[in-house]
Design a protein around this motif. Sequence first.
Motif, PDB file in Angstrom:
ATOM      1  N   GLY A 158       0.839  -1.191   0.096  1.00  0.00           N
ATOM      2  CA  GLY A 158      -0.058  -0.030  -0.069  1.00  0.00           C
ATOM      3  C   GLY A 158       0.971   1.327   0.117  1.00  0.00           C
ATOM      4  N   ALA A 159       2.172   1.104   0.313  1.00  0.00           N
ATOM      5  CA  ALA A 159       3.056   2.080   0.022  1.00  0.00           C
ATOM      6  C   ALA A 159       3.210   2.219  -1.507  1.00  0.00           C
ATOM      7  CB  ALA A 159       4.336   2.114   0.850  1.00  0.00           C
ATOM      8  N   ALA A 160       3.652   3.663  -1.842  1.00  0.00           N
ATOM      9  CA  ALA A 160       4.276   4.073  -3.171  1.00  0.00           C
ATOM     10  C   ALA A 160       5.255   4.909  -3.195  1.00  0.00           C
ATOM     11  CB  ALA A 160       2.949   4.556  -4.054  1.00  0.00           C
ATOM     12  N   GLY A 161       5.842   5.026  -4.092  1.00  0.00           N
ATOM     13  CA  GLY A 161       7.129   5.661  -4.239  1.00  0.00           C
ATOM     14  C   GLY A 161       7.621   6.302  -5.821  1.00  0.00           C
ATOM     15  N   ASN A 162       8.765   6.753  -5.681  1.00  0.00           N
ATOM     16  CA  ASN A 162       9.094   7.468  -6.983  1.00  0.00           C
ATOM     17  C   ASN A 162      10.858   7.357  -6.960  1.00  0.00           C
ATOM     18  OD1 ASN A 162       9.922  10.317  -8.542  1.00  0.00           O
ATOM     19  ND2 ASN A 162       8.502   8.697  -9.743  1.00  0.00           N
ATOM     20  N   ILE A 163      11.365   7.012  -8.184  1.00  0.00           N
ATOM     21  CA  ILE A 163      12.795   7.204  -8.115  1.00  0.00           C
ATOM     22  C   ILE A 163      13.102   8.572  -8.861  1.00  0.00           C
ATOM     23  CG2 ILE A 163      15.097   6.384  -8.816  1.00  0.00           C
ATOM     24  CD1 ILE A 163      13.852   3.796  -9.219  1.00  0.00           C
ATOM     25  N   ALA A 164      13.357   9.724  -8.079  1.00  0.00           N
ATOM     26  CA  ALA A 164      13.494  11.103  -8.577  1.00  0.00           C
ATOM     27  C   ALA A 164      14.890  10.858  -8.712  1.00  0.00           C
ATOM     28  CB  ALA A 164      12.940  12.205  -7.504  1.00  0.00           C
ATOM     29  N   SER A 165      15.209  12.392  -8.961  1.00  0.00           N
ATOM     30  CA  SER A 165      16.706  12.531  -9.537  1.00  0.00           C
ATOM     31  C   SER A 165      17.584  12.988  -8.326  1.00  0.00           C
ATOM     32  CB  SER A 165      16.752  14.131 -10.262  1.00  0.00           C
ATOM     33  OG  SER A 165      16.090  15.204  -9.528  1.00  0.00           O
ATOM     34  N   GLY A 166      17.184  13.165  -7.141  1.00  0.00           N
ATOM     35  CA  GLY A 166      18.080  13.101  -5.975  1.00  0.00           C
ATOM     36  C   GLY A 166      16.980  13.374  -4.763  1.00  0.00           C
ATOM     37  N   GLY A 167      17.961  13.617  -3.587  1.00  0.00           N
ATOM     38  CA  GLY A 167      17.111  13.722  -2.187  1.00  0.00           C
ATOM     39  C   GLY A 167      16.451  15.065  -2.333  1.00  0.00           C
ATOM     40  N   SER A 168      16.932  15.934  -2.854  1.00  0.00           N
ATOM     41  CA  SER A 168      16.008  17.322  -2.648  1.00  0.00           C
ATOM     42  C   SER A 168      14.641  17.191  -3.329  1.00  0.00           C
ATOM     43  CB  SER A 168      16.967  18.568  -3.230  1.00  0.00           C
ATOM     44  OG  SER A 168      18.062  18.452  -2.796  1.00  0.00           O
ATOM     45  N   ILE A 169      14.506  16.612  -4.402  1.00  0.00           N
ATOM     46  CA  ILE A 169      13.390  16.745  -5.139  1.00  0.00           C
ATOM     47  C   ILE A 169      12.496  15.691  -4.478  1.00  0.00           C
ATOM     48  CG2 ILE A 169      11.983  15.982  -7.349  1.00  0.00           C
ATOM     49  CD1 ILE A 169      13.885  18.717  -7.617  1.00  0.00           C
ATOM     50  N   ALA A 170      13.160  14.455  -4.051  1.00  0.00           N
ATOM     51  CA  ALA A 170      12.360  13.364  -3.068  1.00  0.00           C
ATOM     52  C   ALA A 170      11.642  13.974  -1.899  1.00  0.00           C
ATOM     53  CB  ALA A 170      13.535  12.480  -2.871  1.00  0.00           C
ATOM     54  N   ASN A 171      12.543  15.060  -1.248  1.00  0.00           N
ATOM     55  CA  ASN A 171      12.121  15.461   0.018  1.00  0.00           C
ATOM     56  C   ASN A 171      10.909  16.385  -0.361  1.00  0.00           C
ATOM     57  OD1 ASN A 171      13.415  14.764   2.334  1.00  0.00           O
ATOM     58  ND2 ASN A 171      15.223  15.764   1.783  1.00  0.00           N
ATOM     59  N   LEU A 172      11.086  17.117  -1.506  1.00  0.00           N
ATOM     60  CA  LEU A 172      10.018  18.039  -2.070  1.00  0.00           C
ATOM     61  C   LEU A 172       8.576  17.260  -2.130  1.00  0.00           C
ATOM     62  CD1 LEU A 172       8.883  20.926  -3.098  1.00  0.00           C
ATOM     63  CD2 LEU A 172      10.047  20.071  -5.221  1.00  0.00           C
ATOM     64  N   THR A 173       8.822  16.340  -2.841  1.00  0.00           N
ATOM     65  CA  THR A 173       7.641  15.633  -3.212  1.00  0.00           C
ATOM     66  C   THR A 173       6.713  14.919  -1.901  1.00  0.00           C
ATOM     67  OG1 THR A 173       8.804  14.554  -5.046  1.00  0.00           O
ATOM     68  CG2 THR A 173       6.899  13.101  -4.362  1.00  0.00           C
ATOM     69  N   ALA A 174       7.598  14.771  -0.652  1.00  0.00           N
ATOM     70  CA  ALA A 174       7.117  13.995   0.218  1.00  0.00           C
ATOM     71  C   ALA A 174       6.454  15.408   1.125  1.00  0.00           C
ATOM     72  CB  ALA A 174       8.258  13.646   1.327  1.00  0.00           C
ATOM     73  N   ILE A 175       6.888  16.480   1.056  1.00  0.00           N
ATOM     74  CA  ILE A 175       6.494  17.563   1.705  1.00  0.00           C
ATOM     75  C   ILE A 175       5.282  18.130   1.190  1.00  0.00           C
ATOM     76  CG2 ILE A 175       6.757  20.065   2.059  1.00  0.00           C
ATOM     77  CD1 ILE A 175       9.776  19.064   3.214  1.00  0.00           C
ATOM     78  N   ALA A 176       5.064  18.117   0.015  1.00  0.00           N
ATOM     79  CA  ALA A 176       3.922  18.684  -0.872  1.00  0.00           C
ATOM     80  C   ALA A 176       2.825  17.402  -0.270  1.00  0.00           C
ATOM     81  CB  ALA A 176       4.201  18.492  -2.350  1.00  0.00           C
ATOM     82  N   THR A 177       3.161  16.189  -0.323  1.00  0.00           N
ATOM     83  CA  THR A 177       2.119  15.241  -0.067  1.00  0.00           C
ATOM     84  C   THR A 177       1.692  15.215   1.233  1.00  0.00           C
ATOM     85  OG1 THR A 177       3.255  13.612  -1.420  1.00  0.00           O
ATOM     86  CG2 THR A 177       1.759  12.662   0.229  1.00  0.00           C
ATOM     87  N   ALA A 178       2.651  15.844   2.069  1.00  0.00           N
ATOM     88  CA  ALA A 178       2.001  15.592   3.644  1.00  0.00           C
ATOM     89  C   ALA A 178       1.205  16.975   3.791  1.00  0.00           C
ATOM     90  CB  ALA A 178       3.468  16.010   4.544  1.00  0.00           C
ATOM     91  N   ARG A 179       1.450  18.025   3.086  1.00  0.00           N
ATOM     92  CA  ARG A 179       0.641  19.057   3.196  1.00  0.00           C
ATOM     93  C   ARG A 179      -0.771  18.833   2.567  1.00  0.00           C
ATOM     94  NH1 ARG A 179       2.066  22.445  -1.998  1.00  0.00           N
ATOM     95  NH2 ARG A 179       1.057  20.797  -2.823  1.00  0.00           N
ATOM     96  N   ASP A 180      -0.885  18.162   1.636  1.00  0.00           N
ATOM     97  CA  ASP A 180      -2.056  18.078   1.163  1.00  0.00           C
ATOM     98  C   ASP A 180      -3.020  16.788   1.907  1.00  0.00           C
ATOM     99  OD1 ASP A 180      -1.722  20.014  -0.787  1.00  0.00           O
ATOM    100  OD2 ASP A 180      -1.045  18.322  -2.368  1.00  0.00           O
ATOM    101  N   ALA A 181      -2.271  15.990   2.555  1.00  0.00           N
ATOM    102  CA  ALA A 181      -2.696  14.844   3.427  1.00  0.00           C
ATOM    103  C   ALA A 181      -3.336  15.671   4.567  1.00  0.00           C
ATOM    104  CB  ALA A 181      -1.627  13.980   3.682  1.00  0.00           C
ATOM    105  N   HIS A 182      -2.824  16.808   5.026  1.00  0.00           N
ATOM    106  CA  HIS A 182      -3.520  17.371   6.148  1.00  0.00           C
ATOM    107  C   HIS A 182      -4.136  18.693   5.892  1.00  0.00           C
ATOM    108  CE1 HIS A 182      -1.227  15.982   9.975  1.00  0.00           C
ATOM    109  NE2 HIS A 182      -0.883  14.824   9.051  1.00  0.00           N
ATOM    110  N   GLU A 183      -4.782  18.591   4.547  1.00  0.00           N
ATOM    111  CA  GLU A 183      -5.388  19.483   3.744  1.00  0.00           C
ATOM    112  C   GLU A 183      -5.313  20.823   4.247  1.00  0.00           C
ATOM    113  OE1 GLU A 183      -9.235  17.566   4.953  1.00  0.00           O
ATOM    114  OE2 GLU A 183      -9.169  16.487   3.384  1.00  0.00           O
ATOM    115  N   LEU A 184      -4.157  21.149   4.151  1.00  0.00           N
ATOM    116  CA  LEU A 184      -3.616  22.598   4.601  1.00  0.00           C
ATOM    117  C   LEU A 184      -3.518  23.482   3.335  1.00  0.00           C
ATOM    118  CD1 LEU A 184      -0.252  22.208   6.737  1.00  0.00           C
ATOM    119  CD2 LEU A 184      -2.729  22.518   7.651  1.00  0.00           C
ATOM    120  N   ASN A 185      -4.314  24.781   3.569  1.00  0.00           N
ATOM    121  CA  ASN A 185      -4.121  25.704   2.305  1.00  0.00           C
ATOM    122  C   ASN A 185      -3.607  26.809   2.806  1.00  0.00           C
ATOM    123  OD1 ASN A 185      -5.735  24.074   0.343  1.00  0.00           O
ATOM    124  ND2 ASN A 185      -7.517  23.952   1.954  1.00  0.00           N
ATOM    125  N   GLY A 186      -3.346  27.894   2.004  1.00  0.00           N
ATOM    126  CA  GLY A 186      -2.673  29.082   2.159  1.00  0.00           C
ATOM    127  C   GLY A 186      -3.353  29.706   3.564  1.00  0.00           C
TER     128      GLY A 186
END
Length: 489
Positions: A158-186
């Motif tokens: 049930g986990a999913a992931g991505n092979i990105a270009s590096g850790g920075s983009i991978a961290n960005l992907t996780a943080i954007a996901t965490a933002r939406d999972a907690h339904e945070l808006n501006g």
Amino acid sequence: MRERILELERAARPLEPGSTRRRHLRNAAVASTERFLRKLATAPAYVEDDPGPGRGSIQGPAQYTGRLFDTPISEHGMPMHEAIDMLERDVVRPGGNPASGGYLAYIPGGGIYHSALGDFIAAVTNKYAGVSFAGPGAVRLENMLLRWTADLVGYPVGAAGNIASGGSIANLTAIATARDAHELNGADYARAVVYVTSQVHHSIDKALRIAGMQEVRVRHVAIDERYRMRADALAEAIAADRAAGLTPWLIIASAGTTDTGAVDPLDAIADVAWREQCWFHVDAAYGGFFLLTEHGRALMRGIERSDSVVLDPHKGMFLPYGAGIVIVRDAAALIRTHRYTGAYMQDAVPDDPADVSPADVSPELTKHFRALRMWLPLALLGTRPFTAALDEKLLLARYFREEIERAGFEVGPEPDLSVVTYRWAPQGASLDAANRRNRAIVENVRRDGRVFISSTMLDDRFTLRLAVLSFRTHLRTIDMALDVLRAEV
Ligand SMILES: *Cc1c(COP(=O)(O)O)cnc(C)c1O
């Protein structure tokens, strides 16, 4: 018109070299890399830059110099041997040499040969790896490697992931996901709180900004004497923020900080995250693949309880630069942030959930077929040589710390992983004088070039670092580093 079309076809023909020409090009490229590898054991780990007269001027110089940056892109191109000569001199040579075992600075890179061949095949076949409809095998291969990595972390199905270009983009992907999972808006950002330590990698701050969340509050949780997050201080910080009406949202632990290699107490942090209903992200870009070792598994216990994790194969799996993995425990959360579609995509029929496409879980659509560079070495070698190399790095770091202490240097804490901190602290010298002295040591070692080390500031102290992570760093390399450093004091 037909005549003109055929004429253009002839003019474009160099784009498709025949087999003889291919052999010529390939042999020249292989010969160059063989020269590089043959000399590598004795090649410097750092070479001072010497850009030559043109220094990259786009217009090019008045006269021919044979230097790459003085040679503008022309209508007719140049012979392969000239291109290779320029590359070797002006690109491969100057600066750090991350392919060298003597590269002990920052977080060392890799460059295993099998991966280079994987890249070669990926580039020649040019398989489309972004969408499973277009490249089902390429996507399945990526997902298979992500499942393997998820198993290493201990994530459930049930986990999913991505092979990105590096850790920075991978961290960005996780943080954007965490933002939406907690339904945070501006409107929520100014009250949302992220918990990190002072030792967190700067790609986290960068990711928060790129995710549009620069207003969130970033709390630096207190660390212990080994630079690890204190779970009790984390719990206190969260309680205080709740009492103040803020919204604790995201806890980011490091499994291997860049500065000292410290691993935060993941299990204790997971307790807090669970109790407080915060998203728990682990940045294991550097340390993650030490999970292949027994020591790493014991040290990173609790990582399996996180919501998302980042591990860089171009660090701990010794791959060439260009591979960072993000895995999110809940595939639906990752997909929710990243799945978009367009009318021109209508033939890309819905995926089997087991064949989730990289395009649906990352900022990319078309992507480099990165799975192949990771799969080929694993397929050919199995995991054993990787585990052995990682265990070797752990011991080399401990060995270096013992020996450098014996040589009279002040040493930092026993390393969690493979980064050692140390400094020359002469009796009675002021902090300023000691800092200047250590800065001079780094600069002298860099000029010497046999090994390449880096430095950081820890509690206002200019501190030397030695990071062991290249698959080419062995006992003789560390002995050489010790010789170089002993000669400096
Ligand atoms: C290297 C590193 C990163 C950044 O990864 P890149 O692959 O360089 O983008 C993030 N976090 C940690 C802990 C790292 O060591």
